[in-house]
Write an enzyme that holds these catalytic residues in place. Structure first.
Site, PDB file in Angstrom:
ATOM      1  NE  ARG A 177       4.100   1.278 -12.585  1.00 39.96           N
ATOM      2  CZ  ARG A 177       3.893   0.918 -13.622  1.00 39.96           C
ATOM      3  NH1 ARG A 177       3.289  -0.305 -13.724  1.00 39.96           N
ATOM      4  NH2 ARG A 177       4.335   1.474 -14.746  1.00 39.96           N
ATOM      5  CE  LYS A 179      -0.131   3.338  12.097  1.00 40.54           C
ATOM      6  NZ  LYS A 179      -1.631   3.209  11.770  1.00 40.54           N
ATOM      7  CE1 TYR A 182      -5.316   5.632  11.647  1.00 37.52           C
ATOM      8  CE2 TYR A 182      -5.592   5.385   9.318  1.00 37.52           C
ATOM      9  CZ  TYR A 182      -4.842   6.040  10.364  1.00 37.52           C
ATOM     10  OH  TYR A 182      -3.976   7.062  10.326  1.00 37.52           O
ATOM     11  CG  ASP A 198      -6.570  -2.462   9.378  1.00 38.94           C
ATOM     12  OD1 ASP A 198      -5.613  -3.032   9.857  1.00 38.94           O
ATOM     13  OD2 ASP A 198      -6.762  -1.471   9.130  1.00 38.94           O
TER      14      ASP A 198
END
Ligand code: PLP
Length: 377
Positions: free
Chosen positions: A46, A196, A98, A171
């Site tokens: 982690r 994407k 978004y 972004d």
């Protein structure tokens, strides 16, 4: 090294034990310590994992940032960015954001006592006024915006952010570091939905954040470890593999998008076509000045909602699906899919109508894409 060299050798030169050119997938949850008080640099996955670290270091190198952090999805990366703020802070954000980011801000940012001011970030003066409001500590920009593809002037916003000591987040999902590097314009943090273009094959969900400074990188890594929304080693490997062809893919996405946009913009049944690669587009000049390309996204309106529905069910080469940036061309209906969570009155004000369709132009033959759209139009 230049972007293409970093991309071509993404993940290589990392396994001195075997000389493996392809990065190994390290599924290990924990790592054996050589002795008390000593570590190989890896303790528990982690916190840090060798395959994920290769991806994170590649992203930081691509952008000229200090540190990258890979997350389970783009929204997990946005969530990590939100946690950098303190209760009472206000964040100015691109108004046609978004839909999932908008939902996260509204449903989970507000209960943390954060507030959001939505503004047309392609209008630098309107953004400056928003940043002057009391309590505004952050600016969150998407460029180009989605689905209307409005282009913010990243350098002008960077100057404002510096003047007003605002934490500046971009972004950069739609352009990627191959086309645009927001740190050059003053951004502090970049966010990606790697689902994407960075992934590019419609076969993984992933997110990334890159911090410009080491101090911010440390805070980001602390959040990543403390909250735990990490990217797994297999997806990290798959993403590194995808990055190797990113420049080639983006060139073809853009070539195809330009061919489709040119043809569609002259079509009598197409209205309000948005593609910043067209010299007539309002965002063209600004994007040309801050990016090495225009991306592969197009949106346009048809004459009615019924017509939009007909197009969605009749296309044969495009696939009716949400998402973008993959080899396959997709057609999306933003009002019912990606932007369904935005309030109807905001949708109306933005021009997010029931006639609007969004295209993610893939890597197919451009003639096949054009023929498909002309047939359904
Ligand atoms: C898809 C997308 C996101 C969310 O990413 P996920 O990987 O789906 O969680 C965030 N920002 C933009 C611009 C996107 O297109």
């Amino acid at each position: 090294m230049k972007v293409d060299t970093i991309l071509a050798q993404a993940g290589s030169r990392r396994d001195a034990a075997t000389g493996s050119i392809a990065i190994p997938i390290h599924p290990s949850a924990s790592f054996q310590h050589p002795a008390l008080g000593r570590s190989t640099g890896f303790d528990y996955s982690r916190t840090a994992n060798p395959t994920r670290l290769a991806l994170e270091e590649t992203m930081a190198a691509l952008e000229g940032g200090a540190r990258g952090a890979a997350f389970a999805s783009g929204l997990a990366a946005v969530d990590a960015a939100l946690r950098l703020f303190s209760p009472g802070d206000k964040v100015a954000a691109t108004e046609d954001l978004y839909g999932g980011t908008f939902r996260l801000f509204e449903k989970f940012g507000k209960p943390l006592n954060l507030d959001f001011i939505y503004v047309d970030t392609s209008d630098t003066e309107a953004t400056a006024r928003a940043l002057d409001l009391p309590g505004v500590k952050g600016l969150f920009v998407e460029v180009p915006s989605n689905p209307l593809l409005k282009v913010a002037d990243l350098a002008a916003l960077g100057r404002l952010a510096r003047q007003k000591e605002i934490f500046y987040i971009v972004d950069n999902t739609f352009l990627t570091p191959v086309v645009c590097r927001p740190f050059e314009y003053g951004a502090d943090l970049t966010i990606y939905s790697a689902t994407k273009y960075l992934g590019g094959h419609n076969d993984l969900i992933a997110g990334l954040a890159v911090a410009k400074t080491a101090a911010l990188g440390e805070r980001l890594a602390f959040i990543q470890n403390a909250v735990g929304a990490i990217l797994g080693p297999f997806e990290s490997w798959l993403l590194l593999r995808s990055l190797k062809t990113l420049t080639l893919r983006l060139k073809k996405h853009e070539e195809n998008a330009l061919a489709v946009a040119r043809r569609l913009s002259a079509h009598p049944r197409v209205r309000n076509l948005h593609y910043p690669g067209l010299p007539s587009d309002p965002g063209h000049q600004v994007l040309a000045g801050q990016a090495d390309g225009f991306g592969g996204m197009i949106s346009f309106e048809t004459e009615s909602a019924a017509r939009a529905a007909e197009i969605l069910s009749s296309v044969k080469v495009f696939m009716f699906a949400e998402s973008l940036g993959s080899a396959e061309s997709l057609i999306t209906y933003p009002i019912a899919q990606t932007h369904a969570d935005i309030a109807p009155e905001i949708q109306a004000r933005l021009g997010l109508t029931d006639c609007l369709l969004r295209l993610s132009i893939g890597l197919e033959d451009p003639g096949d894409l054009i023929d498909d759209l002309e047939a359904v139009l």
